[in-house]
Motif scaffolding. Structure first.
Motif, PDB file in Angstrom:
ATOM      1  N   GLU A 142       0.840  -1.209   0.000  1.00  0.00           N
ATOM      2  CA  GLU A 142       0.000   0.000   0.000  1.00  0.00           C
ATOM      3  C   GLU A 142       0.870   1.253   0.000  1.00  0.00           C
ATOM      4  OE1 GLU A 142      -2.496  -0.414   3.403  1.00  0.00           O
ATOM      5  OE2 GLU A 142      -3.610  -2.130   2.593  1.00  0.00           O
ATOM      6  N   ASP A 143       1.990   1.230   0.732  1.00  0.00           N
ATOM      7  CA  ASP A 143       2.889   2.385   0.768  1.00  0.00           C
ATOM      8  C   ASP A 143       3.556   2.632  -0.586  1.00  0.00           C
ATOM      9  OD1 ASP A 143       2.381   2.942   3.437  1.00  0.00           O
ATOM     10  OD2 ASP A 143       4.079   1.753   4.176  1.00  0.00           O
ATOM     11  N   LEU A 144       3.833   1.562  -1.320  1.00  0.00           N
ATOM     12  CA  LEU A 144       4.491   1.702  -2.627  1.00  0.00           C
ATOM     13  C   LEU A 144       3.514   2.093  -3.735  1.00  0.00           C
ATOM     14  CD1 LEU A 144       6.900  -1.388  -2.556  1.00  0.00           C
ATOM     15  CD2 LEU A 144       7.545   1.025  -2.391  1.00  0.00           C
ATOM     16  N   ALA A 145       2.231   1.862  -3.513  1.00  0.00           N
ATOM     17  CA  ALA A 145       1.241   2.116  -4.567  1.00  0.00           C
ATOM     18  C   ALA A 145       1.299   3.532  -5.124  1.00  0.00           C
ATOM     19  CB  ALA A 145      -0.161   1.785  -4.056  1.00  0.00           C
ATOM     20  N   PRO A 146       1.402   4.598  -4.305  1.00  0.00           N
ATOM     21  CA  PRO A 146       1.448   5.949  -4.884  1.00  0.00           C
ATOM     22  C   PRO A 146       2.651   6.189  -5.800  1.00  0.00           C
ATOM     23  CG  PRO A 146       0.952   6.045  -2.540  1.00  0.00           C
ATOM     24  CD  PRO A 146       1.366   4.634  -2.831  1.00  0.00           C
TER      25      PRO A 146
END
Length: 390
Positions: free
Chosen positions: A50-54
């Motif tokens: 989720e942190d890498l998604a952006p």
């Protein structure tokens, strides 16, 4: 084409939660699967995806190296095992997308097929019975024979107990007796490997156990000492008569370059769920090939990780043998509606479907939601209570 979202599907299996990563695109029906399974770190990996998604959403999924560079460099901090596992799952899914978009298997994108089949090995009873006790030599040999009769001609076994800086004589003698009994039961047509799990804390302790096992001529001894000390591993390699292997807990090409430069092992064991997926695995394999070292990839995980390994192995010139535990749970194959991991004469066949050649049945996956895993390392102690390496 653009990446529009990243999802995770967590499936509880024996001793692990499989973490499947699904990368979505703006092309109707086009998405990719990867696997980011990491023992006992499920919540951390899911949150890191989720942190890498952006950093990833909005990018072109066909530019895989570019997306990997974004995840590594724009994260600022070194990703470490949790971050690298999350990034690896995303990276694998991008190759699945690219293969599907171009209508070819991933191995075609990696330079093409270099072999006609992929030799594999498994664990005792495919790991389905859990860690096996070595106390009852007869029962251990029965389980090894049962495993081979499933269709394998290579098996990896755990002979060595929890160990500190010394190797007690009685333990060494028991390991010698156990190894000899297994070889006598299986004969010389079956390759035997043994995993020390980095349990010996000293070179001399590791050497004592290796010397005890040497007469059965194992294909390799895996992680005879804890990973990370290349000089110690190279020293050990020159003092024993058995090939050594390591790599499942190494992440970067630089770490493997150190192994290659010192000729510390015969085989390297990258795990594509942790070392940067296909992108990292290809770099690592090339480093090993330049040092005349074989590649025996690590993979005790789920069906997506198996499909990833198969594509990689089909196109890697210095590949030797692949770890797998297909069938570790009874519904292993049900979670996939396409399934390329078919065992014939101890080998997997080369897949022909586009991408990874796999499709996750999310309805089946939902029947096995996240559960707290049993942490096997909690039992890793010596007789005096000292914490040991699992």
């Amino acid at each position: 084409m653009k990446i529009t979202g990243i999802q995770t599907v967590v499936v509880n299996a024996l001793y692990r939660n499989w973490i499947f990563v699904k990368v979505l695109t703006d092309q109707p029906g086009l998405y990719g699967w990867g696997e980011a399974t990491l023992e006992w770190k499920t919540r951390a990996v899911v949150s890191t995806v989720e942190d890498l998604a952006p950093i990833v959403v909005g990018q072109d999924p066909m530019r895989i190296e570019h997306v990997m560079a974004r995840m590594n460099r724009m994260s600022f901090w070194p990703l470490g095992i949790i971050g690298m596992t999350a990034a690896s799952g995303i990276e694998q899914a991008l190759w699945d997308i690219k293969g599907k978009a171009l209508g070819v298997p991933v191995w075609e994108l990696l330079g093409g097929q270099v072999r006609d089949k992929v030799r594999v090995y498994t664990h005792l009873k495919r790991g389905a019975g859990g860690p096996a006790s070595t106390d009852d030599i007869g029962a251990f040999c029965d389980a090894a024979q049962e495993t081979v009769e499933m269709g394998y001609d290579a098996i990896k076994l755990g002979f060595v107990p929890y160990t500190g800086y010394d190797a007690p004589l009685q333990s060494v003698l028991h390991v010698e007796k156990l190894a000899e009994a297994v070889r006598e039961r299986l004969g010389w047509t079956v390759e035997i490997m043994t995993d020390f799990h980095g349990r010996p804390q000293s070179i001399d302790a590791a050497k004592a156990y290796i010397d005890a096992i040497a007469p059965i001529k194992p294909l390799f001894v895996e992680e005879p000492i804890p990973p990370g000390d290349v000089r110690a591993m190279a020293d050990l390699a020159r003092r024993v008569q058995v090939p050594l292997a390591t790599g499942e807990r190494l992440l970067t090409p630089r770490e493997y370059a150190d192994l290659a430069e010192s000729r510390a092992v015969t085989y390297i064991q990258p795990d594509l769920a942790h070392c940067g997926g296909f992108s990292g695995g290809r770099r690592i394999a090339a480093i090993a090939e330049a040092a005349n070292m074989g590649v025996a990839p690590h993979n005790p995980m789920g069906p997506v990780a198996g499909a990833v390994a198969l594509q990689f192995d089909a196109a890697t010139p210095n590949f030797v043998i692949q770890e797998e535990i297909v069938g570790v749970v009874p519904w292993f194959e049900e979670v996939c509606s396409l399934y390329p991991l078919q065992l014939t004469d101890g080998s997997w066949q080369i897949p022909r479907h586009p991408g990874l050649g796999i499709e996750i049945d999310e309805a089946v996956a939902e029947k096995h939601p996240f559960e707290q895993e049993i942490i096997l390392s909690l039992h890793a102690t010596l007789a005096d209570g000292t914490v040991a390496n699992w």
